[in-house]
Design a protein around this motif. Structure first.
Motif, mmCIF file in Angstrom:
data_model
loop_
_atom_site.group_PDB
_atom_site.id
_atom_site.type_symbol
_atom_site.label_atom_id
_atom_site.label_comp_id
_atom_site.label_asym_id
_atom_site.label_seq_id
_atom_site.Cartn_x
_atom_site.Cartn_y
_atom_site.Cartn_z
ATOM 1 N N LYS B 88 -3.567 12.391 -4.793
ATOM 2 C CA LYS B 88 -4.764 11.663 -5.231
ATOM 3 C C LYS B 88 -5.481 11.014 -4.057
ATOM 4 O O LYS B 88 -6.691 11.167 -3.884
ATOM 5 N N SER B 89 -4.729 10.270 -3.249
ATOM 6 C CA SER B 89 -5.359 9.596 -2.105
ATOM 7 C C SER B 89 -5.922 10.610 -1.126
ATOM 8 O O SER B 89 -7.009 10.423 -0.576
ATOM 9 N N THR B 90 -5.200 11.678 -0.901
ATOM 10 C CA THR B 90 -5.679 12.726 0.000
ATOM 11 C C THR B 90 -7.020 13.256 -0.500
ATOM 12 O O THR B 90 -7.957 13.446 0.280
ATOM 13 N N GLY B 128 -9.799 1.389 -0.477
ATOM 14 C CA GLY B 128 -8.622 2.171 -0.123
ATOM 15 C C GLY B 128 -7.366 1.591 -0.741
ATOM 16 O O GLY B 128 -7.366 0.478 -1.271
ATOM 17 N N GLN B 129 -6.298 2.377 -0.658
ATOM 18 C CA GLN B 129 -5.037 1.920 -1.242
ATOM 19 C C GLN B 129 -4.484 0.741 -0.442
ATOM 20 O O GLN B 129 -3.906 -0.168 -1.011
ATOM 21 N N GLU B 130 -4.702 0.746 0.869
ATOM 22 C CA GLU B 130 -4.334 -0.409 1.675
ATOM 23 C C GLU B 130 -5.585 -0.914 2.365
ATOM 24 O O GLU B 130 -6.448 -0.136 2.701
ATOM 25 N N LEU B 204 -12.405 4.152 -6.058
ATOM 26 C CA LEU B 204 -11.401 3.086 -6.072
ATOM 27 C C LEU B 204 -10.005 3.696 -6.140
ATOM 28 O O LEU B 204 -9.680 4.392 -7.092
ATOM 29 N N ASP B 205 -9.208 3.445 -5.112
ATOM 30 C CA ASP B 205 -7.850 3.994 -5.087
ATOM 31 C C ASP B 205 -6.877 2.931 -5.602
ATOM 32 O O ASP B 205 -6.556 1.981 -4.896
ATOM 33 N N GLU B 206 -6.454 3.102 -6.821
ATOM 34 C CA GLU B 206 -5.547 2.168 -7.495
ATOM 35 C C GLU B 206 -6.008 0.721 -7.359
ATOM 36 O O GLU B 206 -5.303 -0.113 -6.789
ATOM 37 N N PRO B 207 -7.192 0.410 -7.906
ATOM 38 C CA PRO B 207 -7.742 -0.931 -7.700
ATOM 39 C C PRO B 207 -6.931 -2.035 -8.367
ATOM 40 O O PRO B 207 -6.935 -3.158 -7.888
HETATM 41 MG MG LIG Z 1 -2.281 7.181 -3.088
#
Ligand SMILES: [Mg+2]
Ligand SMILES: Nc1ncnc2c1ncn2[C@@H]1O[C@H](COP(=O)(O)OP(=O)(O)OP(=O)(O)O)[C@@H](O)[C@H]1O
Lengths: 274, 359
Positions: B88-90, B128-130, B204-207
């Motif tokens: 997903k993030s990729t 981002g996720q981080e 939004l990556d896992e907001p």
């Molecule tokens: Mg991810």
């Protein structure tokens, strides 16, 4: 089970031609160089204030300690000037080179660059803003060291104003180098290591009197961007400084600063898009 | 031995957070001409193998995205659902211009992002996720700086900052450094920064990771307001099936880098309609001496004291009758009867459901 393209799913169908006709949507504004540089500078200065004050004390005391040690070895003359100038610029090297290399190394490794890379900000603004903030942060420490050194070695305080030029120019050169090292190092530990090595080089090559070094080391000294800042500063302690030579040294420093910031900006671009 | 506690039968409890969304849902599609905001075709990304170094074992090459195709429509909340490592993030990093795909195309609002990755920053906002870049700043300065770097002038950036912090209930935390906040507060502060400086597309990556229900509701309300007022499109990464069911208009299910299904949550659930999930939790161990229970064992997915069964409704009724009477009831701690969820869809599609979160 294989891929189900969205096009064949219920409700996903769309005429391709319909899409092709439309002109691309207008893009949002780009952040301009100076305003975004100012914004990055301000943000970096505020984070440096919170996180870096203890380290500034370390940098200042390190330089003061070195001068006290050298007091027993040199007693006045060119050597004393070199020690005071070198110790003062060492504070700049500690913060702008060492800490900035660490910062960018960690930012890159932790994915923090993604934040800037997904904002429409010129790479130069990010690099110059951070470098500028770290360089300004060295001002109090450098001034304290310079004044203390002059008093310790009995040098005149009259021309200390030259720090107004030395700090930003040496700061630019060293911060650019630090940022480039941090952004180019493949791993954050390596960035930290390179930053530390750079600072050790500035310490050894900047503080120790030049005429006692072997040829290879003198060559390395000429390559180090901080050297010209140290020399320019050292010359101003003389009774009647040769301002043309001082200016020449500062010009070299500025040239190296521009070059190293350009390299750092290139390194940032390279690191931001993987 | 006697039964002190009657087993609680529950019919699927609904997450209260998502319910605020239903009212303002509107169709923005055709009003503004362009229907597809983001079109992805044949996207493929392989992380190269890394040779072993001292202390670091070698990693084989990973195909993180494999021929991914998607179309996100205007005004839609589009989800990417999948377990850890699904890619997903990729995928979103390629959509935001952070990473160059090996193959395939990404088109956002008519712009080719593979050829012009720098344009992504002027079209979308990315969370981002981080987000370590903001850690040392105060909540207020993080939001303001991000706005300025999105091209706002000082006044606009401050006005938007104040409005967004107010909207998300962060005003009291504004002067605190983000590093010193709790995990959920930190995430909310980064979300606030992403909203300053309006963009037609939010990625939004896992907001909502680590957020409590109040913070989650603030996030979804803020998203929904932007959608209702400006037709904002949202691409959302999650591995939370409940969140996916309640907030998403459409969802693409990712598994091992491939899209294994893409539809509305209801549409996906129709694929497994006619099945009911029965969860049985035994007090100590399953009463295998009861023949009906022993017969069920081969069809159950066991995890500790819990058995999960997917059954036709009449079978489920029979099972419930069995376990709520006689010897089996004594051994039963709890049971749940639920209509299919996205998790069941996911399992039916052949994904390995271990990584999905149900809270
Ligand atoms: Mg991810
Ligand atoms: N920088 C990298 N180098 C090598 N492999 C990577 C890298 N980043 C991710 N991967 C691998 O690619 C695959 C997909 O990773 P990705 O981060 O896209 O997953 P994800 O769906 O976002 O997972 P999560 O839910 O945990 O965030 C994983 O197998 C992961 O190990």
């Amino acid at each position: 089970m294989s891929v189900v393209p969205a096009e064949v799913l219920p409700g996903g169908a769309l005429a391709v031609e319909e899409r092709a006709e439309e002109a691309p949507a207008a893009l949002g504004p780009r952040a301009r160089l100076w305003p975004s540089l100012a914004a990055v500078y301000r943000a970096q200065l505020s984070r440096a204030r919170v996180a870096r004050i203890p380290l500034l004390f370390v940098a200042t005391f390190q330089s003061i300690g070195i001068m006290i040690l050298m007091r027993g070895v040199v007693d006045g003359g060119a050597a004393a000037r070199a020690v005071v100038a070198g110790s003062s610029v060492l504070v700049v090297a500690f913060v702008a080179l060492n800490l900035l290399a660490q910062y960018f190394g960690q930012l890159r490794a932790s994915g923090g660059l993604d934040h800037y890379a997904t904002l429409p900000v010129p790479p130069a603004a990010v690099v110059l803003g951070a470098a500028g903030a770290y360089a300004s942060f060295t001002v109090p420490g450098t001034v304290v060291v310079a004044v203390f050194g002059c008093v310790l070695f009995g040098l005149p305080l009259a021309h200390l104003w030259v720090l107004v030029a030395v700090i930003p120019l040496a700061g630019a050169a060293l911060a650019g180098l630090g940022a480039a090292l941090g952004l180019l190092a493949p791993r954050p530990e390596l960035a930290t290591l390179l930053g530390q090595l750079g600072m050790s080089a500035a310490l050894l090559l900047g503080v120790l009197p030049e005429d006692r070094m072997p040829g290879v080391v003198q060559f390395a000294r000429d390559l180090l961007p901080s050297t010209y800042g140290v020399e320019a500063f050292a010359r101003t302690f003389g009774g009647d400084p040769d301002w043309a030579v001082v200016l020449g040294d500062l010009a070299v420093c500025a040239g190296v600063g521009v070059a190293s910031l350009a390299v750092a900006t290139w390194a940032y671009r390279r690191a931001a898009v993987r | 031995m006697c039964v002190h506690r009657a087993p609680r039968a529950m019919v699927r409890s609904w997450d209260p957070v998502g319910s605020c969304l239903v009212s303002t849902r509107t169709e923005h599609g055709s009003r503004h001409g362009r229907d597809v905001v983001c079109a992805v075709r044949g996207l493929t990304k392989t992380y190269p193998a890394v040779r072993a170094r001292r202390g670091v074992p070698a990693t084989p090459e990973v195909r993180a995205n494999d021929q991914v195709g998607l179309q996100v429509r205007r005004g839609e909340i589009f989800g990417l659902l999948g377990p850890n490592g699904a890619g997903k993030s990729t995928l979103v990093r390629q959509l935001t211009g952070l990473m160059r795909p090996d193959d395939g195309t990404v088109e956002i609002l008519g712009h080719d992002i593979v050829r012009h990755p720098e344009r992504a920053a002027r079209i979308l906002a990315y969370l981002g996720q981080e987000s370590t870049a903001l850690d040392d700043l105060t909540v207020s300065l993080a939001a303001e700086t991000t706005g300025r770097l999105r091209g706002l002038d000082v006044r606009q950036a401050r006005d938007e900052r104040d409005a967004v912090l107010e909207e998300l209930g962060l005003t009291d935390l504004a002067p605190r450094p983000i590093r010193k906040l709790s995990g959920g507060q930190r995430r909310l502060a980064c979300f606030a920064a992403a909203l300053v400086g309006e963009r037609p597309l939010l990625v939004l990556d896992e907001p909502t990771t680590g957020m409590d229900p109040v913070a989650r509701r603030a996030v979804w309300a803020a998203v929904d307001r932007r959608r209702a007022e400006r037709g904002t499109t949202v691409l959302l990464v999650t591995h939370n099936v409940i969140e996916a069911e309640t907030v998403l208009d459409r969802v693409a299910v990712l598994d091992k880098g491939r899209v294994i299904a893409c539809d509305t949550p209801a549409g996906l659930k129709e694929k497994v309609a006619g099945e009911v999930r029965v969860d049985l939790v035994w007090r100590e161990r399953a009463p295998l001496d009861v023949p009906e229970v022993a017969a069920l064992r081969s069809r159950a997915v066991e995890s500790g004291r819990r058995w999960t069964l997917r059954l036709a409704p009449e079978e489920a009724r029979a099972v419930v009758a069995t376990v709520t009477g006689g010897a089996a009831f004594v051994a039963l701690d709890d049971f749940t009867l639920a209509t299919p969820s996205l998790e069941d869809v996911y399992l039916a599609l052949g994904g390995n459901g271990q990584g999905l979160v149900k809270a």
